[in-house]
Write a protein that holds these residues in place. Sequence first.
Motif, PDB file in Angstrom:
ATOM      1  N   SER A 165       0.844  -1.212   0.000  1.00 57.23           N
ATOM      2  CA  SER A 165       0.000   0.000   0.000  1.00 57.23           C
ATOM      3  C   SER A 165       0.868   1.247   0.000  1.00 57.23           C
ATOM      4  CB  SER A 165      -0.895   0.071   1.231  1.00 57.23           C
ATOM      5  OG  SER A 165      -1.555  -1.119   1.425  1.00 57.23           O
ATOM      6  N   ARG A 166       1.932   1.221   0.827  1.00 54.37           N
ATOM      7  CA  ARG A 166       2.815   2.386   0.883  1.00 54.37           C
ATOM      8  C   ARG A 166       3.421   2.667  -0.486  1.00 54.37           C
ATOM      9  NH1 ARG A 166       4.933   0.640   5.795  1.00 54.37           N
ATOM     10  NH2 ARG A 166       6.682  -0.313   4.705  1.00 54.37           N
ATOM     11  N   ALA A 167       3.855   1.603  -1.164  1.00 51.75           N
ATOM     12  CA  ALA A 167       4.486   1.778  -2.481  1.00 51.75           C
ATOM     13  C   ALA A 167       3.481   2.359  -3.471  1.00 51.75           C
ATOM     14  CB  ALA A 167       5.033   0.445  -2.981  1.00 51.75           C
ATOM     15  N   LYS A 168       2.249   1.838  -3.452  1.00 55.02           N
ATOM     16  CA  LYS A 168       1.236   2.344  -4.385  1.00 55.02           C
ATOM     17  C   LYS A 168       0.887   3.793  -4.072  1.00 55.02           C
ATOM     18  CE  LYS A 168      -1.039  -1.507  -3.761  1.00 55.02           C
ATOM     19  NZ  LYS A 168      -2.021  -2.613  -3.741  1.00 55.02           N
ATOM     20  N   ALA A 169       0.827   4.102  -2.755  1.00 55.06           N
ATOM     21  CA  ALA A 169       0.526   5.484  -2.365  1.00 55.06           C
ATOM     22  C   ALA A 169       1.649   6.412  -2.804  1.00 55.06           C
ATOM     23  CB  ALA A 169       0.320   5.562  -0.847  1.00 55.06           C
ATOM     24  N   LYS A 170       2.877   5.939  -2.736  1.00 60.04           N
ATOM     25  CA  LYS A 170       3.980   6.809  -3.151  1.00 60.04           C
ATOM     26  C   LYS A 170       3.919   7.067  -4.658  1.00 60.04           C
ATOM     27  CE  LYS A 170       8.633   8.166  -3.303  1.00 60.04           C
ATOM     28  NZ  LYS A 170       9.999   8.099  -2.838  1.00 60.04           N
ATOM     29  N   ILE A 171       3.619   6.023  -5.425  1.00 61.96           N
ATOM     30  CA  ILE A 171       3.528   6.201  -6.882  1.00 61.96           C
ATOM     31  C   ILE A 171       2.498   7.280  -7.205  1.00 61.96           C
ATOM     32  CG2 ILE A 171       2.796   5.094  -9.040  1.00 61.96           C
ATOM     33  CD1 ILE A 171       4.026   2.507  -7.941  1.00 61.96           C
ATOM     34  N   ALA A 172       1.331   7.180  -6.556  1.00 66.43           N
ATOM     35  CA  ALA A 172       0.274   8.159  -6.824  1.00 66.43           C
ATOM     36  C   ALA A 172       0.659   9.534  -6.272  1.00 66.43           C
ATOM     37  CB  ALA A 172      -1.039   7.678  -6.208  1.00 66.43           C
ATOM     38  N   GLY A 173       1.158   9.568  -5.046  1.00 66.39           N
ATOM     39  CA  GLY A 173       1.414  10.841  -4.370  1.00 66.39           C
ATOM     40  C   GLY A 173       2.611  11.591  -4.932  1.00 66.39           C
ATOM     41  N   ALA A 174       3.692  10.879  -5.218  1.00 67.68           N
ATOM     42  CA  ALA A 174       4.919  11.553  -5.635  1.00 67.68           C
ATOM     43  C   ALA A 174       4.926  11.866  -7.127  1.00 67.68           C
ATOM     44  CB  ALA A 174       6.132  10.705  -5.270  1.00 67.68           C
ATOM     45  N   GLY A 175       3.915  11.392  -7.840  1.00 70.34           N
ATOM     46  CA  GLY A 175       3.853  11.693  -9.267  1.00 70.34           C
ATOM     47  C   GLY A 175       4.806  10.852 -10.099  1.00 70.34           C
ATOM     48  N   ILE A 176       4.971   9.573  -9.724  1.00 67.83           N
ATOM     49  CA  ILE A 176       5.758   8.668 -10.567  1.00 67.83           C
ATOM     50  C   ILE A 176       4.921   8.381 -11.803  1.00 67.83           C
ATOM     51  CG2 ILE A 176       6.706   6.335 -10.753  1.00 67.83           C
ATOM     52  CD1 ILE A 176       7.474   6.510  -7.822  1.00 67.83           C
ATOM     53  N   ALA A 177       5.460   8.761 -12.971  1.00 69.07           N
ATOM     54  CA  ALA A 177       4.665   8.675 -14.196  1.00 69.07           C
ATOM     55  C   ALA A 177       4.479   7.221 -14.614  1.00 69.07           C
ATOM     56  CB  ALA A 177       5.337   9.454 -15.305  1.00 69.07           C
ATOM     57  N   TYR A 178       3.308   6.939 -15.174  1.00 69.32           N
ATOM     58  CA  TYR A 178       3.024   5.600 -15.656  1.00 69.32           C
ATOM     59  C   TYR A 178       3.457   5.536 -17.113  1.00 69.32           C
ATOM     60  CZ  TYR A 178       0.254   1.468 -16.674  1.00 69.32           C
ATOM     61  OH  TYR A 178      -0.151   0.229 -17.063  1.00 69.32           O
ATOM     62  N   GLN A 179       4.753   5.402 -17.326  1.00 69.86           N
ATOM     63  CA  GLN A 179       5.229   5.403 -18.705  1.00 69.86           C
ATOM     64  C   GLN A 179       6.598   4.755 -18.823  1.00 69.86           C
ATOM     65  OE1 GLN A 179       5.184   9.616 -19.302  1.00 69.86           O
ATOM     66  NE2 GLN A 179       7.282   9.894 -18.605  1.00 69.86           N
ATOM     67  N   VAL A 180       6.909   4.372 -20.047  1.00 71.36           N
ATOM     68  CA  VAL A 180       8.239   3.848 -20.337  1.00 71.36           C
ATOM     69  C   VAL A 180       9.166   5.055 -20.465  1.00 71.36           C
ATOM     70  CG1 VAL A 180       9.621   2.582 -22.018  1.00 71.36           C
ATOM     71  CG2 VAL A 180       7.280   1.840 -21.516  1.00 71.36           C
ATOM     72  N   PRO A 181      10.300   5.063 -19.738  1.00 69.69           N
ATOM     73  CA  PRO A 181      11.146   6.259 -19.742  1.00 69.69           C
ATOM     74  C   PRO A 181      11.739   6.555 -21.111  1.00 69.69           C
ATOM     75  CG  PRO A 181      12.247   4.447 -18.636  1.00 69.69           C
ATOM     76  CD  PRO A 181      10.849   3.996 -18.910  1.00 69.69           C
ATOM     77  N   GLY A 182      12.037   7.829 -21.335  1.00 70.75           N
ATOM     78  CA  GLY A 182      12.657   8.256 -22.576  1.00 70.75           C
ATOM     79  C   GLY A 182      14.146   7.961 -22.579  1.00 70.75           C
ATOM     80  N   PRO A 183      14.815   8.276 -23.687  1.00 70.73           N
ATOM     81  CA  PRO A 183      16.230   7.924 -23.836  1.00 70.73           C
ATOM     82  C   PRO A 183      17.138   8.492 -22.743  1.00 70.73           C
ATOM     83  CG  PRO A 183      15.461   9.318 -25.658  1.00 70.73           C
ATOM     84  CD  PRO A 183      14.261   8.938 -24.866  1.00 70.73           C
ATOM     85  N   GLU A 184      16.792   9.679 -22.170  1.00 66.10           N
ATOM     86  CA  GLU A 184      17.703  10.293 -21.189  1.00 66.10           C
ATOM     87  C   GLU A 184      17.803   9.457 -19.919  1.00 66.10           C
ATOM     88  OE1 GLU A 184      14.752  11.600 -21.979  1.00 66.10           O
ATOM     89  OE2 GLU A 184      13.746  11.450 -20.038  1.00 66.10           O
ATOM     90  N   ALA A 185      16.773   8.652 -19.637  1.00 70.55           N
ATOM     91  CA  ALA A 185      16.808   7.862 -18.406  1.00 70.55           C
ATOM     92  C   ALA A 185      16.772   6.351 -18.681  1.00 70.55           C
ATOM     93  CB  ALA A 185      15.630   8.248 -17.516  1.00 70.55           C
ATOM     94  N   TRP A 186      16.731   5.995 -19.953  1.00 68.63           N
ATOM     95  CA  TRP A 186      16.476   4.595 -20.317  1.00 68.63           C
ATOM     96  C   TRP A 186      17.453   3.615 -19.672  1.00 68.63           C
ATOM     97  CZ3 TRP A 186      13.047   1.291 -21.946  1.00 68.63           C
ATOM     98  CH2 TRP A 186      13.454   0.075 -22.489  1.00 68.63           C
ATOM     99  N   GLY A 187      18.751   3.877 -19.813  1.00 71.53           N
ATOM    100  CA  GLY A 187      19.761   2.934 -19.331  1.00 71.53           C
ATOM    101  C   GLY A 187      19.614   2.634 -17.850  1.00 71.53           C
ATOM    102  N   GLU A 188      19.510   3.693 -17.064  1.00 69.28           N
ATOM    103  CA  GLU A 188      19.433   3.549 -15.616  1.00 69.28           C
ATOM    104  C   GLU A 188      18.132   2.848 -15.206  1.00 69.28           C
ATOM    105  OE1 GLU A 188      18.399   6.208 -11.781  1.00 69.28           O
ATOM    106  OE2 GLU A 188      18.431   7.126 -13.759  1.00 69.28           O
ATOM    107  N   ARG A 189      17.030   3.244 -15.838  1.00 65.63           N
ATOM    108  CA  ARG A 189      15.729   2.666 -15.479  1.00 65.63           C
ATOM    109  C   ARG A 189      15.639   1.208 -15.903  1.00 65.63           C
ATOM    110  NH1 ARG A 189      11.489   6.159 -14.931  1.00 65.63           N
ATOM    111  NH2 ARG A 189      10.347   4.252 -14.465  1.00 65.63           N
ATOM    112  N   LEU A 190      16.193   0.885 -17.078  1.00 70.99           N
ATOM    113  CA  LEU A 190      16.182  -0.506 -17.532  1.00 70.99           C
ATOM    114  C   LEU A 190      16.991  -1.361 -16.560  1.00 70.99           C
ATOM    115  CD1 LEU A 190      15.499  -2.711 -19.598  1.00 70.99           C
ATOM    116  CD2 LEU A 190      17.610  -2.119 -20.798  1.00 70.99           C
ATOM    117  N   HIS A 191      18.117  -0.827 -16.120  1.00 70.11           N
ATOM    118  CA  HIS A 191      18.942  -1.580 -15.185  1.00 70.11           C
ATOM    119  C   HIS A 191      18.158  -1.884 -13.909  1.00 70.11           C
ATOM    120  CE1 HIS A 191      22.629  -3.210 -13.607  1.00 70.11           C
ATOM    121  NE2 HIS A 191      22.392  -2.571 -12.477  1.00 70.11           N
TER     122      HIS A 191
END
Lengths: 413, 115
Positions: A165-191
Motif C-alpha cells: 500500500s505504501r508503495a502504491k501510495a507513493k507512486i500516486a502521491g509523488a507523481g511517478i509517471a506511468y510510462q516507459v522512460p525516454g532515452p535520457e533515463a532509459w539505461g538507468e531505469r532498464l537496469h
Amino acid sequence: MVRSKCGRLWNINLTPERCLEQLVREDRGRLMAALVSRLRDMQRAEDALQEAMASALVHWGRNGLPASPKAWLLQVAWRKALDRIRRGGTEQRGLADLLIRADEVQDAGEDIPDHRLRLIFTCCHPALEAKSRVALTLRTVCGLTTGQIAQVFLDAEPTMGQRLSRAKAKIAGAGIAYQVPGPEAWGERLHSVLTVVYLIFTAGYTAGPVDGRNLCEEAIFLVRLVNGLRPDEAEIEGALALLLITHSRRAARVDELGITVPLARQNRRRWDLRMLSEGRGWLDKAIARRASGPFQIKAAIASLASVESGPTDWPQIAGLYQGLLRWEPTPVVRLNLAVAMAEAGDLDRALDLLHLIGPDMQDYQPFHAAVADLLARSGQGQAAREAYDRAIAMATHSGDARFLIERRAALPD
Amino acid sequence: MKYMLTLYAAPGAEPAPGTPEFDAMMEEYMKLGEGIPGVVTFLAGEGLLPVETATTVRKRTGKVETMDGPFAETREHLGGFYLIEAVDLDAALRFAAEIPAARYGSVEVRPVMEY
C-alpha cells in the motif's frame, strides 16, 4: 478440447471459477496494465479488478461465460472504478469525466493493448525501495497474492500488505509517471527493471516454490515479456541469457539428499541442455550488438562456468569479473574475482584480495565459505576450520550448511 | 505537479567563496532558474544563511519557547530550497540532480500538497 476463451486449451466443462482462476493467473498483468493506464492509479485499478472478479463469479455462474471473458472483466472493472469515483464527491466526479474523455481516445475494443512495459517500469522505479519494487512487480505484473509474496520474504502478511500500500501510495502521491522512460533515463531505469527481475530469480533459489509458484520461472517469464515488448536491447537479452543459463543447471544444483553440489562436481547429464543453448543463443545476439553491460558480462561468466566437458576457462572468467568491476565496483564482485583467481591458480593474490575486502564482508555468508575453501587449499587447516564454522553458522539454506559440514570434515588433521 | 526541493549539506562542504570553483557553482545555480524547457518550470528558490543564524520557536501551553539553533541537530543542514512545477517525478528528479548541492550534500524531493 477446444480453443479456450480464457487463453489456453480448456475443457468444455470448465467452471467459471476455474476459468477465472486461469485468466487471472495468465492475464492479471495485462488487465492491470490496461486499467492503470486508464485510471492512473494502481490502488484504484486493483480494487476495480477485484470487484470485477467477484462480479464475474456471480454473472458467469448464472449466464455462462461471455464471448470474451478478458474484455468482459476489463469493461466491468472500468465501470466499477468509474462508479466508485463518482460516488466519491464533486471533485471526483470531474475526474470521472476527465477519465472517460481520455479513454475515448484510446478505446481499443476487443483487443486489449499491452501496456505491461509501462506497468513494469512503474513498479521498478528507483524512487521506491528495492524490496518494494520486487514485491510490487510480483503482485501487479505476475499476479502473486500478498500472502505468497509475504512467504517469499518471510514476512507477516499484514506487513507485506502495508508495504504494498505504501508503495502504491507513493507512486500516486509523488507523481511517478506511468510510462516507459525516454532515452535520457532509459539505461538507468532498464537496469533497475532487470535488477528486480534478477532479485526475483535469486529469491526463487533461496525461497523455493511458494504455493506452487516458482519465482525462478516468474523471473524468466518477466524478462521474456520485457524482451518481447522491447526487442533488440543487448542488456535485456543478456539478462535473459543469464537467467536461462543459470536455470538450466537447476536439477543438478542439489543431490538426492538435498545437499548443494558445487558447479565443478555437478552431474552434467542433469543439466537442461536445451535451455542452456537457448541462453547462449541470446548471449551471442546480445554481444553482437556491441553495447556491453553488466548483465551480458554475468551471462558470459555463467556460460563459461557451464562447460559441458573439459576444463573451465578460469583465467577468462577472472578477466570478465575484472571487467564487471567497472560496472559494479562492489565487494561481492571482488569476492567472485578472488574465487576465480584462485581457481585460475593464483591462490596468493586471491587470498590478498579476500583480506582486502574482509572488513566489508563479515556479515556475508558466501565470503566465509570462500575464505574457508581458499585457506583449506593453501594448507592452513586451523584457520580454514574457523572460517567453515562461521560459514556454517550463517548458512540460510540447509543444503549449503550440509555441504560445508562435509568439506570441514574432509580437512586433514 | 508542484515539488519542493530542499537542499542539505554539511557546513563547509561546498566550495569557499572567492575560489573559481565557487564562481562556477554560482553560475550553475543561476542557470537552474531557467528550469528544464518543456518539463520543469522554476517557481521560486532561495539560499539560506548558515545554521548558526537559526532560531527555533515552539509554543507549549500558550507559552512561547525560543531556542538558539536549528530544529534538529544533524550533520547536514538545510541550506536552501526550490519550488518547481514538473510534469512528473522523473522530471523533478532530473532537475534535482542538476543542483550543485546534490554533489556535495543531498536534495530531498517532495510533492507539494494540493488542496
